[in-house]
Structure formats: C-alpha cells, structure tokens
Design a protein around this motif. Sequence first.
Motif, PDB file in Angstrom:
ATOM      1  N   PHE A  14       0.832  -1.205   0.000  1.00  0.00           N
ATOM      2  CA  PHE A  14       0.000   0.000   0.000  1.00  0.00           C
ATOM      3  C   PHE A  14       0.867   1.255   0.000  1.00  0.00           C
ATOM      4  N   ALA A  15       1.916   1.284   0.800  1.00  0.00           N
ATOM      5  CA  ALA A  15       2.828   2.437   0.827  1.00  0.00           C
ATOM      6  C   ALA A  15       3.485   2.615  -0.539  1.00  0.00           C
ATOM      7  N   TRP A  16       3.943   1.529  -1.142  1.00  0.00           N
ATOM      8  CA  TRP A  16       4.551   1.590  -2.475  1.00  0.00           C
ATOM      9  C   TRP A  16       3.542   2.095  -3.502  1.00  0.00           C
ATOM     10  N   SER A  17       2.296   1.584  -3.432  1.00  0.00           N
ATOM     11  CA  SER A  17       1.281   1.981  -4.407  1.00  0.00           C
ATOM     12  C   SER A  17       0.924   3.460  -4.274  1.00  0.00           C
ATOM     13  N   ASN A  18       0.990   4.004  -3.068  1.00  0.00           N
ATOM     14  CA  ASN A  18       0.767   5.447  -2.905  1.00  0.00           C
ATOM     15  C   ASN A  18       1.780   6.230  -3.720  1.00  0.00           C
ATOM     16  N   ASP A  19       3.041   5.804  -3.677  1.00  0.00           N
ATOM     17  CA  ASP A  19       4.082   6.477  -4.466  1.00  0.00           C
ATOM     18  C   ASP A  19       3.819   6.342  -5.959  1.00  0.00           C
ATOM     19  N   GLN A  20       3.383   5.161  -6.389  1.00  0.00           N
ATOM     20  CA  GLN A  20       3.140   4.921  -7.806  1.00  0.00           C
ATOM     21  C   GLN A  20       1.989   5.763  -8.350  1.00  0.00           C
ATOM     22  N   LEU A  21       0.977   5.980  -7.536  1.00  0.00           N
ATOM     23  CA  LEU A  21      -0.236   6.674  -7.984  1.00  0.00           C
ATOM     24  C   LEU A  21      -0.251   8.162  -7.646  1.00  0.00           C
ATOM     25  N   ALA A  22       0.752   8.638  -6.956  1.00  0.00           N
ATOM     26  CA  ALA A  22       0.770  10.023  -6.470  1.00  0.00           C
ATOM     27  C   ALA A  22       0.596  11.061  -7.580  1.00  0.00           C
ATOM     28  N   LEU A  27      -6.241  12.881  -7.974  1.00  0.00           N
ATOM     29  CA  LEU A  27      -6.094  12.144  -6.722  1.00  0.00           C
ATOM     30  C   LEU A  27      -5.754  13.128  -5.608  1.00  0.00           C
ATOM     31  N   THR A  28      -6.604  13.179  -4.588  1.00  0.00           N
ATOM     32  CA  THR A  28      -6.370  14.124  -3.491  1.00  0.00           C
ATOM     33  C   THR A  28      -5.966  13.440  -2.191  1.00  0.00           C
ATOM     34  N   GLY A  29      -6.172  12.125  -2.100  1.00  0.00           N
ATOM     35  CA  GLY A  29      -5.769  11.422  -0.892  1.00  0.00           C
ATOM     36  C   GLY A  29      -5.963   9.931  -1.031  1.00  0.00           C
ATOM     37  N   ARG A  30      -5.136   9.194  -0.291  1.00  0.00           N
ATOM     38  CA  ARG A  30      -5.209   7.729  -0.319  1.00  0.00           C
ATOM     39  C   ARG A  30      -4.674   7.228   1.009  1.00  0.00           C
ATOM     40  N   ARG A  31      -5.557   6.592   1.807  1.00  0.00           N
ATOM     41  CA  ARG A  31      -5.162   6.110   3.137  1.00  0.00           C
ATOM     42  C   ARG A  31      -5.658   4.685   3.340  1.00  0.00           C
ATOM     43  N   LEU A  32      -4.930   3.964   4.162  1.00  0.00           N
ATOM     44  CA  LEU A  32      -5.314   2.608   4.519  1.00  0.00           C
ATOM     45  C   LEU A  32      -5.891   2.626   5.927  1.00  0.00           C
ATOM     46  N   LEU A  33      -7.121   2.144   6.076  1.00  0.00           N
ATOM     47  CA  LEU A  33      -7.796   2.095   7.364  1.00  0.00           C
ATOM     48  C   LEU A  33      -7.943   0.634   7.769  1.00  0.00           C
ATOM     49  N   ARG A  34      -7.765   0.358   9.059  1.00  0.00           N
ATOM     50  CA  ARG A  34      -7.873  -1.012   9.573  1.00  0.00           C
ATOM     51  C   ARG A  34      -9.006  -1.074  10.587  1.00  0.00           C
ATOM     52  N   ASP A  35      -9.874  -2.074  10.438  1.00  0.00           N
ATOM     53  CA  ASP A  35     -10.981  -2.204  11.382  1.00  0.00           C
ATOM     54  C   ASP A  35     -10.561  -3.023  12.600  1.00  0.00           C
ATOM     55  N   SER A  36     -11.453  -3.133  13.571  1.00  0.00           N
ATOM     56  CA  SER A  36     -11.128  -3.797  14.836  1.00  0.00           C
ATOM     57  C   SER A  36     -10.897  -5.297  14.679  1.00  0.00           C
ATOM     58  N   GLU A  37     -11.319  -5.865  13.557  1.00  0.00           N
ATOM     59  CA  GLU A  37     -11.132  -7.296  13.313  1.00  0.00           C
ATOM     60  C   GLU A  37      -9.917  -7.577  12.433  1.00  0.00           C
TER      61      GLU A  37
END
Length: 82
Positions: A14-22, A27-37
Amino acid sequence: PIPSQRDAEFRAWFAWSNDQLAGCAGLTGRRLLRDSEGGYVGLVEHDSATTFARMHSSPEAQQVQQRLHTIIEDGPQADLYE
C-alpha cells in the motif's frame, strides 16, 4: 481479507502503491484504514468519479493491481461515494 502471514507485505504494498499513484490527476488522498477485526479499507479520494476512473485505467494502476494479486487472490472491491 489479508492473510495474517501477508499483512506486513500488504502494508508495504500500500505504501509503495501510494508512491506509484501520487501523480495521477485528480487524486487528493489515499489512506489505509484497519478495522477492529484486522480487515482493511483503502480510502481513495478524488476530485471526481471521472478522475477516479481515469486513474484505474492508467498503466500505473494496472502495475499496482498486478503486484497486489501476488499478495492476495481476490482483487479489491470499489464502492463509490460522493
């Protein structure tokens, strides 16, 4: 779902893909969210649905998706919100 043994690899992807798509127009933002599970949601913000669609048809996005498929079997599911 990301297999637990591939979690670190997925987060690195995901971090690498942010660089590729920047540089994608709109594109104004791209974040990875993790749920409680332990599941993930990628929050991708664009100027419009049109710029989002253009990004997904770009060579960069195709490369990003190819690499993702080496980590997980099923591709991501996209839901659009305004």
